[in-house]
Design an enzyme around this catalytic site. Sequence first.
Site, PDB file in Angstrom:
ATOM      1  CG  ASN A   1      -1.726   1.408   1.310  1.00  0.00           C
ATOM      2  OD1 ASN A   1      -1.817   1.825   0.404  1.00  0.00           O
ATOM      3  ND2 ASN A   1      -2.233   1.527   2.668  1.00  0.00           N
ATOM      4  CD1 TRP A   2       3.784   1.148  -2.495  1.00  0.00           C
ATOM      5  CD2 TRP A   2       3.456   2.032  -4.705  1.00  0.00           C
ATOM      6  NE1 TRP A   2       4.446   0.231  -3.443  1.00  0.00           N
ATOM      7  CE2 TRP A   2       4.413   0.846  -4.715  1.00  0.00           C
ATOM      8  CE3 TRP A   2       3.449   2.945  -5.912  1.00  0.00           C
ATOM      9  CZ2 TRP A   2       5.020   0.368  -5.933  1.00  0.00           C
ATOM     10  CZ3 TRP A   2       4.068   2.247  -7.108  1.00  0.00           C
ATOM     11  CH2 TRP A   2       4.658   1.184  -6.984  1.00  0.00           C
TER      12      TRP A   2
ATOM     13  N   GLY B   1       2.470   2.657  10.543  1.00  0.00           N
ATOM     14  CA  GLY B   1       3.392   3.728  10.431  1.00  0.00           C
ATOM     15  C   GLY B   1       4.020   4.130  11.702  1.00  0.00           C
TER      16      GLY B   1
ATOM     17  N   GLY C   1       2.915  -1.012   4.268  1.00  0.00           N
ATOM     18  CA  GLY C   1       2.929   0.399   4.088  1.00  0.00           C
ATOM     19  C   GLY C   1       4.472   0.752   3.601  1.00  0.00           C
ATOM     20  N   GLY C   2       4.867   1.465   4.830  1.00  0.00           N
ATOM     21  CA  GLY C   2       6.241   1.926   4.731  1.00  0.00           C
ATOM     22  C   GLY C   2       7.361   1.080   4.028  1.00  0.00           C
TER      23      GLY C   2
END
Length: 251
Positions: free
Chosen positions: A9-10, A173, A234-235
């Site tokens: 998930n960018w 995050g 994510g990250g």
Amino acid sequence: MRRPIVAANWKMNKTVPEAAEFAARLKGLLGPSSKAEVVVAPPFTALSAVKEILEGSAVGLAGQNLWHEPKGAYTGEVSAAMLKDAGCVYAILGHSERRKYFQEDDALVNKKVKAALGSGLNVILCVGETLRERELGETHNVVRRQLEKGLEGLGAGDAGRLVVAYEPVWAIGTGKNATPEQAQEVHRFVRERAGELLGREAAEALRIQYGGSVTPENSSALLSQPDIDGALVGGASLVAESFYAIINSIN
Ligand code: PEP
């Protein structure tokens, strides 16, 4: 036997050239097949460039969000059919950032889930508690509510096109991941609740991803838990090599 699914998930990151570079690197690293199903969710602006590069690879495309109406005066929004048309196989729905910054509630998420499935997209439905909710002992209640309302009106026949991502909000995050035991405990709970909602057989086949500060360092401990069937990243998904290392911790 559930095939693991690892998704990137960018969020609101990467220009088209940056996204294209990532896609080319990942394609080169992965080769034509992968034990895990691999999915990338670029920003809408980069979907078409990434799709073109990933043609012939084992990587599928996802939209990070959609609007549930089929068309019309919804400035700034993208429909399920548009995502499908752009080459998406999945839509990520109910992400905690959508819930927090865009006030998406369970009823809206449910409309989006139905719109996605109705347009032929598969769904990654995100659920998870905040730190305060965990401290208050509310984790199961929150996750139960998000599942019940998010999946309202769905049946066993939809389960094969559904993935649930358990993402504790306090771990997204923050660099603070749930321990494998904490994650496994909630994943087991999700599977039990899914059994009541969709039927036991469908729940046993349901893939449940963990998301929240997954890195190449912690992924194999998390992903080796019996009810953790992959990761939503994510990250650590922003660099092809680290995303690949996470995929490889299953392979
Ligand atoms: C996410 O956005 O779904 C996520 C899990 O982010 P991160 O891996 O950065 O915690």
